[in-house]
Write a protein that holds these residues in place. Sequence first.
Motif, mmCIF file in Angstrom:
data_model
loop_
_atom_site.group_PDB
_atom_site.id
_atom_site.type_symbol
_atom_site.label_atom_id
_atom_site.label_comp_id
_atom_site.label_asym_id
_atom_site.label_seq_id
_atom_site.Cartn_x
_atom_site.Cartn_y
_atom_site.Cartn_z
ATOM 1 N N LEU A 28 11.437 6.356 -12.447
ATOM 2 C CA LEU A 28 12.673 6.985 -11.989
ATOM 3 C C LEU A 28 13.091 6.395 -10.651
ATOM 4 N N PRO A 29 14.363 6.042 -10.493
ATOM 5 C CA PRO A 29 14.829 5.411 -9.249
ATOM 6 C C PRO A 29 14.537 6.216 -7.981
ATOM 7 N N ASN A 30 14.756 7.526 -8.021
ATOM 8 C CA ASN A 30 14.530 8.323 -6.819
ATOM 9 C C ASN A 30 13.061 8.365 -6.425
ATOM 10 N N ASN A 31 12.168 8.323 -7.407
ATOM 11 C CA ASN A 31 10.738 8.303 -7.096
ATOM 12 C C ASN A 31 10.347 6.982 -6.438
ATOM 13 N N LEU A 32 10.894 5.881 -6.944
ATOM 14 C CA LEU A 32 10.588 4.586 -6.332
ATOM 15 C C LEU A 32 11.145 4.520 -4.917
ATOM 16 N N MET A 33 12.347 5.012 -4.709
ATOM 17 C CA MET A 33 12.930 5.028 -3.372
ATOM 18 C C MET A 33 12.056 5.828 -2.407
ATOM 19 N N TYR A 34 11.562 6.975 -2.865
ATOM 20 C CA TYR A 34 10.681 7.814 -2.047
ATOM 21 C C TYR A 34 9.398 7.066 -1.689
ATOM 22 N N ASP A 35 8.794 6.404 -2.684
ATOM 23 C CA ASP A 35 7.535 5.696 -2.442
ATOM 24 C C ASP A 35 7.732 4.473 -1.551
ATOM 25 N N GLN A 45 0.865 -1.192 0.000
ATOM 26 C CA GLN A 45 0.000 0.000 0.000
ATOM 27 C C GLN A 45 0.899 1.239 0.000
ATOM 28 N N TYR A 46 0.814 2.015 -1.080
ATOM 29 C CA TYR A 46 1.651 3.199 -1.212
ATOM 30 C C TYR A 46 0.909 4.422 -0.677
ATOM 31 N N GLU A 47 1.664 5.376 -0.189
ATOM 32 C CA GLU A 47 1.092 6.636 0.287
ATOM 33 C C GLU A 47 0.853 7.540 -0.912
ATOM 34 N N SER A 48 -0.374 7.992 -1.080
ATOM 35 C CA SER A 48 -0.714 8.807 -2.248
ATOM 36 C C SER A 48 0.003 10.154 -2.194
ATOM 37 N N ARG A 49 0.274 10.707 -3.390
ATOM 38 C CA ARG A 49 0.967 11.993 -3.498
ATOM 39 C C ARG A 49 0.136 12.920 -4.383
ATOM 40 N N THR A 50 -0.821 13.596 -3.782
ATOM 41 C CA THR A 50 -1.694 14.484 -4.548
ATOM 42 C C THR A 50 -1.005 15.785 -4.941
ATOM 43 N N ASN A 64 -2.364 -8.008 8.827
ATOM 44 C CA ASN A 64 -1.311 -7.266 9.519
ATOM 45 C C ASN A 64 -0.632 -6.283 8.562
ATOM 46 N N SER A 65 -0.180 -5.169 9.132
ATOM 47 C CA SER A 65 0.452 -4.126 8.348
ATOM 48 C C SER A 65 1.820 -3.793 8.941
ATOM 49 N N VAL A 66 2.830 -3.768 8.084
ATOM 50 C CA VAL A 66 4.179 -3.412 8.523
ATOM 51 C C VAL A 66 4.794 -2.482 7.485
ATOM 52 N N PRO A 67 5.754 -1.642 7.877
ATOM 53 C CA PRO A 67 6.430 -0.801 6.888
ATOM 54 C C PRO A 67 7.178 -1.657 5.866
ATOM 55 N N GLY A 118 6.776 13.347 -27.819
ATOM 56 C CA GLY A 118 5.580 13.979 -28.353
ATOM 57 C C GLY A 118 4.646 14.488 -27.279
ATOM 58 N N ILE A 119 3.416 14.719 -27.679
ATOM 59 C CA ILE A 119 2.436 15.353 -26.807
ATOM 60 C C ILE A 119 2.063 14.465 -25.623
ATOM 61 N N LYS A 120 2.209 13.143 -25.760
ATOM 62 C CA LYS A 120 1.871 12.245 -24.658
ATOM 63 C C LYS A 120 2.821 12.420 -23.475
ATOM 64 N N ALA A 121 3.978 12.996 -23.708
ATOM 65 C CA ALA A 121 4.929 13.239 -22.617
ATOM 66 C C ALA A 121 4.527 14.452 -21.790
ATOM 67 N N ASP A 122 3.501 15.184 -22.215
ATOM 68 C CA ASP A 122 3.052 16.383 -21.502
ATOM 69 C C ASP A 122 1.768 16.148 -20.720
ATOM 70 N N ILE A 123 1.402 14.891 -20.553
ATOM 71 C CA ILE A 123 0.226 14.540 -19.746
ATOM 72 C C ILE A 123 0.671 14.274 -18.315
ATOM 73 N N GLU A 124 -0.080 14.780 -17.339
ATOM 74 C CA GLU A 124 0.274 14.553 -15.943
ATOM 75 C C GLU A 124 0.278 13.062 -15.621
ATOM 76 N N THR A 125 1.224 12.651 -14.790
ATOM 77 C CA THR A 125 1.390 11.245 -14.447
ATOM 78 C C THR A 125 0.844 10.946 -13.058
ATOM 79 N N ASP A 126 0.550 9.675 -12.811
ATOM 80 C CA ASP A 126 0.181 9.250 -11.462
ATOM 81 C C ASP A 126 1.405 8.636 -10.782
ATOM 82 N N MET A 127 1.248 8.212 -9.555
ATOM 83 C CA MET A 127 2.372 7.747 -8.767
ATOM 84 C C MET A 127 3.060 6.539 -9.412
ATOM 85 N N ARG A 128 2.286 5.624 -9.916
ATOM 86 C CA ARG A 128 2.886 4.413 -10.491
ATOM 87 C C ARG A 128 3.699 4.747 -11.734
#
Length: 394
Positions: free
Chosen positions: A222-229, A173-178, A241-244, A207-217
């Motif tokens: 990018l490695p730093n984004n995955l590390m953050y998540d 379960q990832y923490e959302s980033r609004t 049960n839930s654990v970090p 192209g133009i598809k690279a200018d669409i906003e992305t979601d967390m997944r």
Amino acid sequence: MKHLKSIFRTAWMSIILSISIPLSAASDEPVLASMDSVEVTLLTCQPHEEIYSLYGHTALRINDLRTGQDWAFNYGVFNYKAPHFVLRFVFGLTDYELGVLPTKIFKKEYAHYKSQVTEQVLNLTNEEKMAIWQALYVNCLPENCVYRYNYFYDNCTTRARNMVESCINGHIQYESRTDYTPTYRQMVHDCTKGHPWAAWGNDFLLGIKADIETDMRQQEFLPNNLMYDFARARIIRSDGNSVPLVKETRTLVPPGVQIVEKDFPLTPNECAIALAIVSLLVFAYEWKKKQTLKWWDLLLMTCQGVMGIVLFLMLFSQHPTTSLNLQILLFNPLPFIYIYKVYRRQKTIYWHLLLVMIILFLVGSIWQDYAEGLVIVAYCLLIRYSSNIRHGKK
């Protein structure tokens, strides 16, 4: 990230020999109990000055503290000397491999480049550790180790993430980033700071598809984004049960002082401004002499057409973000159709077509971020239209 094939083969054969016995008895309780001494970690590597490293790198580490077996599993192995490597990469036809080598060699390479490597120890059960080890073993087999690489959707980082997710007894379960919804282009710009021509090349091909906003997944390519998540994610096990997901974070390789290599002295914008100045000087000369310089028209049409051929070919690339590129409204092969008539100073509709292309190109900039300086180039071509129409009427 690349490694010598001899190292890759040696490491691969070593790991096959070292883990084949415990894997064959993975269901035995003594074997599972031995996994208490094993750490499975996510390695996030910071960039260095090599062009292929500007976006960072991700690997998985299996470290048996009891036996001393310590391996880095790296989905970023490629052979840049392979025939037509750059061409295949541009068209999305590049094959990457899962490489395995001792972690000490992995560390040595990044220490050489003065790149920091951060290690996140995953909070896994013995069964989950064994599942990851088995899955990596299967991935190492010659018939499984090669995959079709895609920078945004299937790369060394997404492969490592998917491997961990598939072996969890439950789900992550990832923490959302609004507050963080960048486009692919914006994330690439963050990685290419200080390398304006690398950024220009990306922007020209994307192209133009690279200018669409992305979601967390999507951001986790990018490695730093995955590390953050990963640092903020939790494992929700089947029993509720839930654990970090990460129980410890440490620095595997400390950062060093990197030598910044000099790029081309002029930025793309500065080159475009220089072109604009020359275009104005040529226009002033033509105004005074009451004639047009056809060599200048031929030079601009050739450059425009060559760039257009590149964008036209990119329509057939397997990269989804290059399939619809509005820059092709101006940079396309059309100038080559009319270049002979322009050279012979024959009557042609090319200049009217050029005006239409310029207008469409400028309107398209509302939806797509163009490569730096190309709007200035469009105005330079508008000057050519004006000059040729004026002198053509006379």
